[in-house]
Design a protein around this motif. Structure first.
Motif, short mmCIF file in Angstrom:
data_model
loop_
_atom_site.label_atom_id
_atom_site.label_comp_id
_atom_site.label_asym_id
_atom_site.label_seq_id
_atom_site.Cartn_x
_atom_site.Cartn_y
_atom_site.Cartn_z
N LEU A 98 -6.19 -1.05 -3.79
CA LEU A 98 -4.74 -0.86 -3.77
C LEU A 98 -4.30 0.23 -4.75
O LEU A 98 -3.23 0.79 -4.63
CB LEU A 98 -4.02 -2.17 -4.15
CG LEU A 98 -3.88 -3.22 -3.06
CD1 LEU A 98 -3.38 -4.53 -3.67
CD2 LEU A 98 -2.92 -2.75 -1.99
N ASP A 99 -5.13 0.48 -5.78
CA ASP A 99 -4.82 1.46 -6.81
C ASP A 99 -3.51 1.12 -7.54
O ASP A 99 -2.76 1.99 -7.96
CB ASP A 99 -4.74 2.88 -6.19
CG ASP A 99 -4.71 3.96 -7.27
OD1 ASP A 99 -5.31 3.72 -8.34
OD2 ASP A 99 -4.06 5.00 -7.05
N ILE B 146 3.05 1.58 -3.24
CA ILE B 146 2.28 2.08 -4.38
C ILE B 146 2.03 3.58 -4.23
O ILE B 146 2.27 4.36 -5.17
CB ILE B 146 0.93 1.31 -4.51
CG1 ILE B 146 1.18 -0.16 -4.86
CG2 ILE B 146 0.01 1.97 -5.54
CD1 ILE B 146 -0.01 -1.08 -4.63
N GLN B 147 1.60 3.97 -3.06
CA GLN B 147 1.26 5.38 -2.83
C GLN B 147 2.47 6.29 -3.04
O GLN B 147 2.39 7.31 -3.72
CB GLN B 147 0.73 5.50 -1.40
CG GLN B 147 0.15 6.85 -1.05
CD GLN B 147 0.26 7.11 0.45
OE1 GLN B 147 0.17 6.17 1.26
NE2 GLN B 147 0.48 8.35 0.82
N LYS B 148 3.62 5.87 -2.50
CA LYS B 148 4.84 6.70 -2.63
C LYS B 148 5.31 6.77 -4.08
O LYS B 148 5.79 7.80 -4.54
CB LYS B 148 5.96 6.14 -1.74
CG LYS B 148 5.67 6.26 -0.26
CD LYS B 148 5.75 7.72 0.21
CE LYS B 148 5.31 7.85 1.65
NZ LYS B 148 5.07 9.26 2.03
N ASP C 29 -1.07 -0.32 -10.52
CA ASP C 29 -1.15 -0.18 -11.98
C ASP C 29 -1.18 -1.54 -12.67
O ASP C 29 -1.90 -1.74 -13.64
CB ASP C 29 0.04 0.64 -12.47
CG ASP C 29 0.09 1.99 -11.79
OD1 ASP C 29 -0.73 2.84 -12.16
OD2 ASP C 29 0.90 2.18 -10.85
N GLU D 128 0.85 -1.20 0.00
CA GLU D 128 0.00 0.00 0.00
C GLU D 128 0.88 1.25 0.00
O GLU D 128 0.70 2.15 -0.83
CB GLU D 128 -0.92 0.03 1.23
CG GLU D 128 -1.92 -1.10 1.32
CD GLU D 128 -1.32 -2.40 1.88
OE1 GLU D 128 -0.10 -2.43 2.18
OE2 GLU D 128 -2.07 -3.39 1.99
N THR D 129 1.85 1.27 0.92
CA THR D 129 2.76 2.41 1.02
C THR D 129 3.65 2.51 -0.22
O THR D 129 3.89 3.61 -0.74
CB THR D 129 3.66 2.24 2.28
OG1 THR D 129 2.83 1.86 3.36
CG2 THR D 129 4.41 3.51 2.61
N HIS E 15 3.40 6.58 -6.72
CA HIS E 15 2.47 7.45 -7.45
C HIS E 15 2.76 8.92 -7.20
O HIS E 15 2.54 9.75 -8.07
CB HIS E 15 1.03 7.10 -7.09
CG HIS E 15 0.56 5.82 -7.73
ND1 HIS E 15 -0.62 5.20 -7.41
CD2 HIS E 15 1.13 5.03 -8.68
CE1 HIS E 15 -0.76 4.10 -8.13
NE2 HIS E 15 0.30 3.98 -8.91
N GLU E 16 3.27 9.22 -6.02
CA GLU E 16 3.59 10.63 -5.71
C GLU E 16 4.65 11.19 -6.64
O GLU E 16 4.69 12.39 -6.88
CB GLU E 16 4.04 10.74 -4.24
CG GLU E 16 2.87 10.70 -3.27
CD GLU E 16 3.32 10.65 -1.82
OE1 GLU E 16 4.50 10.92 -1.52
OE2 GLU E 16 2.46 10.32 -0.96
#
Lengths: 141, 405
Positions: free
Chosen positions: B214-215, B186-188, B217, B183-184, B190-191
């Protein structure tokens, strides 16, 4: 002793065991009693590829006979190595090349002969025979 | 609800057999899972009753086969929480899915770009990225691991920059069982505008990932790890990415119109599904997903957690035994060694006692180098394993230790 005699001796020894556990305990003993190899000989080029455990094989020619020394970091593999050294060491290149290895089946270690088996018994025998070919050529020239 | 493990075991014909004179204890589930009768039946049923090529015939058999195959795609879509069925691409397995993405990214990357992978990867997952870097001039960055077998997240964050185009991490490490904080990750990523591909091969038999939440790709997995057949897998890609990526292989199914001047490609998902697919495999993959969902992932997780805790506790009673991968979040995989004994020797003895474990470097040489060991013994548990089987493992490992020292 000829290769054939040593092989028959091994077949007799292994015939005494009633189950696989005794057989493996004996192989482990053989592995432990294998003479230590010179640490300087445990180099990358002496490693036999295709083994999950490491096997080092060294050979030299003395008085027309091939002398093998070997080692492994796994004790069961070392037991197998010890059996092969006992069979093939101090033999002429011709005798090594002519020898068959069906005794392995007869002592009940056939499962280790499969080429897909990760211990590389097949690779060890192949390397021993390749060394024998090299010495045979050396003796002829 | 607790699962009825004896009833479940009766679903798996192979679990009834003997190996080397002992009832089989199968603890190599991280390599491949066993198959329940319903999955085997799905394959037999297809070939016995409605074998036909799909998507192109007008005859009834072909339509029947197409319907069942596409129904399997829908089952995968629902299972993984995917928005559109056409975002599900059938592949030959995880490795195929990874190569498809690596190949597609060739046209997006240039010198100065970076790809980030983790130190916990399977060999097969490192090589495609090395090849991609060779082709494009991009460079490969590696997220280091810590002593407990988890990823160093602060190092990961410092690796990220606008140069990062793709991040590739496995959901769960095959060698150690560590669950990565995707989760982290992926989020980082994407930033900084990077895409993320997650390898779920080791995850999907243990947990049910919700890909929309989870978003992510891209997400890849193999059917054979989740009670399905070998040779079939799934690639999920966000629609926007799949439209952008060039096709991977040319052939039938993937084209719309062909002339010698120009070919137009088929719509998703067929653009990535050249040639006749593994039809029976896809159908059986669907049957496997149904089977697992009937048991329920909550029950699977609870049962496996119980096995992991019990096995960890019991194995650690053996003097000199060390477990690798001791992160808090891990699945039912125990990678271990006994001091002074080669893992290969342990594997050989326990096999003689009817127990299937994996020994070696588990295609994760960098992890073994990190711990400076030749390999480990890996016992990986599934929902059909029992505490009695853990006891047999512990007894066999103790026996091996006694014989080998």
């Amino acid at each position: 002793m000829t290769i054939k005699t040593i092989q028959e001796e091994l077949i007799d020894e292994f015939a005494m065991f009633e189950d696989w556990m005794q057989k493996y305990e004996y192989m482990i003993e053989l592995g432990k009693s294998l003479p230590l190899i010179e640490p300087s000989l445990k180099t990358e080029d002496k490693l036999i590829k295709g083994c999950q455990s490491k096997v080092w094989l060294h050979s030299e020619l003395k008085d027309g006979k091939v002398r093998f020394t070997a080692d492994s970091d796994a004790i069961i593999t070392k037991g197998i190595v010890a059996i092969l050294v006992r069979v093939f060491s101090n033999q002429s290149p011709e005798a090594i090349l002519a020898a068959d290895t069906s005794f392995i089946d007869e002592i009940g270690l056939k499962e280790h002969l499969s080429p897909t088996r990760a211990n590389g018994l097949v690779s060890m025998i192949k390397q021993m025979k390749l060394d024998a070919i090299a010495y045979q050529t050396q003796l002829k020239t | 609800m607790a699962l009825d493990v004896q009833k479940i075991r009766a679903d798996f014909p192979i679990l009834q057999r003997q190996v080397n004179g002992h009832p089989l204890v199968y603890l190599d589930n991280a390599a491949t899972s066993q198959k329940p009768q319903v999955v085997i039946d799905a394959i037999v049923d297809y070939y016995s009753n409605y074998n036909a090529n799909i998507h192109r015939g007008v005859h009834s058999l072909s339509q029947e086969a197409t319907d069942v195959y596409e129904a399997a795609r829908n089952k995968i879509q629902q299972h993984f929480g995917i928005q559109h069925a056409h975002e599900v691409i059938f592949t030959a397995g995880t490795t195929h899915g990874i190569n498809l993405i690596a190949s597609g990214f060739s046209s997006f990357l240039k010198k100065g770009n970076e790809i980030i992978v983790s130190a916990l990867e399977h060999h097969s997952n490192i090589v495609p990225w090395q090849m991609l870097c060779e082709r494009t001039g991009a460079t490969l960055q590696v997220i280091p691991m810590k002593e407990d077998g988890t990823l160093d997240l602060s190092a990961y964050i410092s690796l990220l920059s606008e140069k990062t185009k793709l991040v590739f991490v496995n959901h769960i490490s095959n060698a150690l069982g560590t669950i990565n904080p995707i989760e982290t990750i992926i989020q980082k990523a994407h930033e900084v505008g990077a895409a993320v591909l997650i390898d779920g091969a080791q995850a999907c038999s243990h947990i049910k990932p919700d890909l929309a939440a989870l978003d992510v790709d891209f997400y890849v997995t193999s059917a054979h790890k989740m009670c399905g057949p070998t040779g079939v897998g799934m690639l999920y890609g966000k629609e926007v990415w799949l439209k952008k990526l060039p096709p991977y292989q040319g052939g039938g199914e993937m084209i719309k119109e062909v002339s010698f001047e120009k070919t137009t490609y088929a719509d998703l998902p067929h653009k990535f599904e050249a040639g006749t697919p593994n039809i029976s495999g896809g159908i059986a993959f669907g049957a496997a997903i149904d089977y697992l969902n009937n048991i329920g992932f909550d029950a699977i997780e609870a049962h496996e957690k119980g096995l992991l805790e019990y096995a960890t506790e019991q194995l650690l009673q053996i003097e000199g035994l060390r477990i690798y991968g001791t992160g808090v979040k891990k699945t039912s995989v125990i990678s271990f060694n006994i001091e002074g004994i080669h893992p290969y020797d342990i594997g050989t003895i326990v096999d003689k006692l009817g127990i299937a474990v994996r020994t070696g470097h588990h295609c994760a040489q960098p992890i073994m180098d990190f711990y400076k060991i030749p390999g480990t013994v890996r016992a990986s548990f599934a929902f059909y394993n029992t505490k009695e089987e853990v006891d047999r493992l512990v007894a066999a490992v103790s026996k091996a230790k006694q014989m080998l020292t």
